[in-house]
Design an enzyme around this catalytic site. Structure first.
Site, PDB file in Angstrom:
ATOM      1  N   ARG A 167      -4.342   2.758  -6.745  1.00  0.00           N
ATOM      2  CA  ARG A 167      -3.364   2.734  -5.638  1.00  0.00           C
ATOM      3  C   ARG A 167      -1.928   3.008  -6.123  1.00  0.00           C
ATOM      4  O   ARG A 167      -0.961   2.388  -5.665  1.00  0.00           O
ATOM      5  CB  ARG A 167      -3.395   1.370  -4.902  1.00  0.00           C
ATOM      6  CG  ARG A 167      -4.724   1.037  -4.296  1.00  0.00           C
ATOM      7  CD  ARG A 167      -5.116   1.917  -3.127  1.00  0.00           C
ATOM      8  NE  ARG A 167      -6.462   1.621  -2.705  1.00  0.00           N
ATOM      9  CZ  ARG A 167      -7.559   2.278  -3.117  1.00  0.00           C
ATOM     10  NH1 ARG A 167      -7.451   3.305  -3.939  1.00  0.00           N
ATOM     11  NH2 ARG A 167      -8.746   1.936  -2.700  1.00  0.00           N
ATOM     12  N   SER A 218      -5.745  -2.884   4.056  1.00  0.00           N
ATOM     13  CA  SER A 218      -5.747  -4.012   3.111  1.00  0.00           C
ATOM     14  C   SER A 218      -4.310  -4.303   2.706  1.00  0.00           C
ATOM     15  O   SER A 218      -3.603  -3.402   2.254  1.00  0.00           O
ATOM     16  CB  SER A 218      -6.565  -3.658   1.865  1.00  0.00           C
ATOM     17  OG  SER A 218      -7.904  -3.535   2.227  1.00  0.00           O
ATOM     18  N   GLU A 295      -0.326  -4.125  -1.434  1.00  0.00           N
ATOM     19  CA  GLU A 295      -0.685  -2.695  -1.427  1.00  0.00           C
ATOM     20  C   GLU A 295       0.245  -1.980  -0.444  1.00  0.00           C
ATOM     21  O   GLU A 295       0.596  -0.826  -0.639  1.00  0.00           O
ATOM     22  CB  GLU A 295      -2.150  -2.544  -0.992  1.00  0.00           C
ATOM     23  CG  GLU A 295      -2.663  -1.139  -1.113  1.00  0.00           C
ATOM     24  CD  GLU A 295      -4.162  -1.019  -0.821  1.00  0.00           C
ATOM     25  OE1 GLU A 295      -4.954  -1.853  -1.307  1.00  0.00           O
ATOM     26  OE2 GLU A 295      -4.523  -0.084  -0.087  1.00  0.00           O
TER      27      GLU A 295
HETATM   28  C1  LIG Z   1      -7.023   0.464   9.498  1.00  0.00           C
HETATM   29  C2  LIG Z   1      -6.555   0.945   8.154  1.00  0.00           C
HETATM   30  C3  LIG Z   1      -7.477   1.132   7.132  1.00  0.00           C
HETATM   31  C4  LIG Z   1      -7.061   1.577   5.865  1.00  0.00           C
HETATM   32  N1  LIG Z   1      -7.997   1.764   4.895  1.00  0.00           N
HETATM   33  C5  LIG Z   1      -7.606   2.213   3.679  1.00  0.00           C
HETATM   34  C6  LIG Z   1      -8.577   2.451   2.649  1.00  0.00           C
HETATM   35  O1  LIG Z   1      -9.771   2.299   2.840  1.00  0.00           O
HETATM   36  N2  LIG Z   1      -8.124   2.886   1.448  1.00  0.00           N
HETATM   37  C7  LIG Z   1      -6.793   3.105   1.195  1.00  0.00           C
HETATM   38  O2  LIG Z   1      -6.447   3.511   0.079  1.00  0.00           O
HETATM   39  N3  LIG Z   1      -5.857   2.874   2.151  1.00  0.00           N
HETATM   40  C8  LIG Z   1      -6.236   2.441   3.366  1.00  0.00           C
HETATM   41  N4  LIG Z   1      -5.291   2.208   4.348  1.00  0.00           N
HETATM   42  C9  LIG Z   1      -3.862   2.354   4.016  1.00  0.00           C
HETATM   43  C10 LIG Z   1      -3.306   3.773   4.349  1.00  0.00           C
HETATM   44  O3  LIG Z   1      -4.103   4.404   5.308  1.00  0.00           O
HETATM   45  C11 LIG Z   1      -3.252   4.658   3.123  1.00  0.00           C
HETATM   46  O4  LIG Z   1      -2.479   4.061   2.132  1.00  0.00           O
HETATM   47  C12 LIG Z   1      -2.691   6.045   3.462  1.00  0.00           C
HETATM   48  O5  LIG Z   1      -3.027   6.943   2.435  1.00  0.00           O
HETATM   49  C13 LIG Z   1      -1.176   6.067   3.682  1.00  0.00           C
HETATM   50  O6  LIG Z   1      -0.819   7.369   4.127  1.00  0.00           O
HETATM   51  P1  LIG Z   1       0.371   7.576   5.162  1.00  0.00           P
HETATM   52  O7  LIG Z   1       0.522   9.028   5.402  1.00  0.00           O
HETATM   53  O8  LIG Z   1       0.185   6.739   6.367  1.00  0.00           O
HETATM   54  O9  LIG Z   1       1.592   7.060   4.299  1.00  0.00           O
HETATM   55  P2  LIG Z   1       2.906   6.303   4.833  1.00  0.00           P
HETATM   56  O10 LIG Z   1       2.509   4.910   5.207  1.00  0.00           O
HETATM   57  O11 LIG Z   1       3.603   7.114   5.825  1.00  0.00           O
HETATM   58  O12 LIG Z   1       3.760   6.250   3.489  1.00  0.00           O
HETATM   59  C14 LIG Z   1       3.284   5.554   2.338  1.00  0.00           C
HETATM   60  C15 LIG Z   1       4.117   6.008   1.123  1.00  0.00           C
HETATM   61  O13 LIG Z   1       3.825   7.377   0.844  1.00  0.00           O
HETATM   62  C16 LIG Z   1       5.034   8.124   0.725  1.00  0.00           C
HETATM   63  N5  LIG Z   1       4.764   9.501   1.130  1.00  0.00           N
HETATM   64  C17 LIG Z   1       4.229   9.934   2.305  1.00  0.00           C
HETATM   65  N6  LIG Z   1       4.126  11.273   2.294  1.00  0.00           N
HETATM   66  C18 LIG Z   1       4.619  11.698   1.112  1.00  0.00           C
HETATM   67  C19 LIG Z   1       4.795  13.000   0.523  1.00  0.00           C
HETATM   68  N7  LIG Z   1       4.440  14.120   1.157  1.00  0.00           N
HETATM   69  N8  LIG Z   1       5.347  13.074  -0.723  1.00  0.00           N
HETATM   70  C20 LIG Z   1       5.710  11.945  -1.378  1.00  0.00           C
HETATM   71  N9  LIG Z   1       5.567  10.699  -0.873  1.00  0.00           N
HETATM   72  C21 LIG Z   1       5.031  10.585   0.363  1.00  0.00           C
HETATM   73  C22 LIG Z   1       5.994   7.404   1.675  1.00  0.00           C
HETATM   74  O14 LIG Z   1       7.341   7.718   1.388  1.00  0.00           O
HETATM   75  C23 LIG Z   1       5.626   5.947   1.394  1.00  0.00           C
HETATM   76  O15 LIG Z   1       6.272   5.512   0.217  1.00  0.00           O
HETATM   77  C24 LIG Z   1      -5.683   1.803   5.627  1.00  0.00           C
HETATM   78  C25 LIG Z   1      -4.750   1.612   6.669  1.00  0.00           C
HETATM   79  C26 LIG Z   1      -5.184   1.195   7.905  1.00  0.00           C
HETATM   80  C27 LIG Z   1      -4.176   1.020   9.009  1.00  0.00           C
END
Ligand SMILES: Cc1cc2nc3c(=O)[nH]c(=O)nc-3n(C[C@H](O)[C@H](O)[C@H](O)COP(=O)(O)OP(=O)(O)OC[C@H]3O[C@@H](n4cnc5c(N)ncnc54)[C@H](O)[C@@H]3O)c2cc1C
Length: 304
Positions: A167, A218, A295
């Site tokens: 992560r 999580s 996380e």
């Molecule tokens: C119901 C649910 C279930 C989930 N299950 C999982 C799971 O099974 N496994 C898991 O790993 N995660 C899980 N997550 C957490 C989440 O979905 C992941 O961490 C996801 O990859 C975050 O992506 P995001 O685009 O929403 O990032 P954001 O929340 O928008 O941003 C997260 C970070 O990424 C950075 N970021 C975004 N885009 C870029 C880019 N292009 N370049 C550089 N930095 C960037 C942002 O600045 C921030 O620091 C879950 C979340 C929910 C709500």
């Protein structure tokens, strides 16, 4: 579409752009729908000394009730989508959803993305946090990506540059933005891939809250493996054993089906969520000596 500073919006609400449905306003907001728009907006902000936060799907964040200073650059880029059937590769702009990558792979009978079915958020966010499930992470299929640096330099970097670990990646420490990424798959049997994907989605549905319940997945990282073991220990199991499911603070509470999910039970503030997380961490430390790590990412200002 090209970037234009006139399209920057002032005082834009972020709440609905996060899966927690919590948070104040962005001082400045810009939605980029092409890679050139994203990189130009990023360079523009740096040239003006404006702090930038890149927002993907907003599914791993607790945004401060006070909102965010500077520019929130919303990555909705879906203009790069290149398939190499022979080499079993896909290059995508990072505003695509992780789920769309899973679908593209499935559509082409490519194996390697099934475990990620149902993980919300963008490709960019998934690379930043090295998202994954069932023992696999996005780094397992990642080959290279184009990044932009704060000085506006665009370059291709290979996997080693990203320093992926559980992560985690360099993107959590350095202000690079990933513009496009290239993924490598292997050949698979479509019916097997489809069945595995469907099973994973069903399992997730049984464990996770409905889409209309605010949460960020999580909340805490799983624990390092015990001596002689390979796999991390699920933080949720430990939390369940310690009885945290009864804990609440303000509008934030622990999800009854999964002790590692903090949910917004309607009117939660970001401060409620952070306070509940800190009460949980204190309890775990007092009772086990283990220090849990978030996380999810806190963004914006919080009272200590
Ligand atoms: C119901 C649910 C279930 C989930 N299950 C999982 C799971 O099974 N496994 C898991 O790993 N995660 C899980 N997550 C957490 C989440 O979905 C992941 O961490 C996801 O990859 C975050 O992506 P995001 O685009 O929403 O990032 P954001 O929340 O928008 O941003 C997260 C970070 O990424 C950075 N970021 C975004 N885009 C870029 C880019 N292009 N370049 C550089 N930095 C960037 C942002 O600045 C921030 O620091 C879950 C979340 C929910 C709500």
């Amino acid at each position: 579409m090209s970037f234009s500073p006139e399209k920057i919006i002032k005082n834009y609400p972020l709440k609905e752009l996060t899966s927690f449905k919590i948070g104040g306003n962005a001082e400045l907001y810009y939605m980029a729908s092409t890679v050139s728009e994203l990189s130009e907006a990023y360079s523009y902000a740096f040239s003006k000394g404006i702090p930038v936060f890149v927002l993907g799907g907003g599914t791993n964040l607790v945004v401060s009730d006070k909102g965010l200073e500077g520019l929130v650059l919303h990555n909705k880029t879906k203009d790069v989508c290149e398939l190499d059937s022979e080499k079993q590769r896909i290059r995508l702009s990072t505003g695509f959803e992780f789920g769309e990558l899973v679908e593209f792979a499935l559509d082409n009978s490519f194996a390697g993305a099934e475990s990620f079915a149902g993980i919300p958020g963008s490709i960019g966010g998934a690379i930043c946090g090295n998202a994954g499930a069932y023992g696999q992470s996005i780094s397992d299929i990642f080959l290279e990506a184009e990044i932009i640096t704060p000085t506006g330099e665009r370059r291709i970097e290979e996997k080693a540059f990203f320093e992926f670990s559980y992560r985690n990646s360099i993107l959590k420490r350095e202000p690079y933005v990933v513009l496009t990424a290239l993924f490598q798959f292997s050949s698979g049997d479509l019916s097997v891939l489809k069945q595995r994907t469907a099973e994973i989605i069903e399992t997730r549905k049984s464990k996770h809250p409905n889409k209309d319940v605010g949460c960020a997945g999580s909340y805490f990282k799983n624990l390092p493996p015990q001596e002689g073991m390979n796999r991390r220990r699920a933080a949720g199991e430990l939390l369940d054993k310690l009885g945290v499911k009864s804990m609440t603070y303000g509008g934030a509470s622990v999800f009854q089906n999964h002790a590692n999910f903090i949910i917004n039970s309607g009117q939660a503030t970001a401060a409620d969520v952070k306070k509940l997380a800190s009460l949980i961490k204190d309890k775990v430390y007092k009772e086990t000596g283990i220090r849990l790590e978030e996380e999810v990412k806190y963004v914006g200002k919080f009272e200590e």
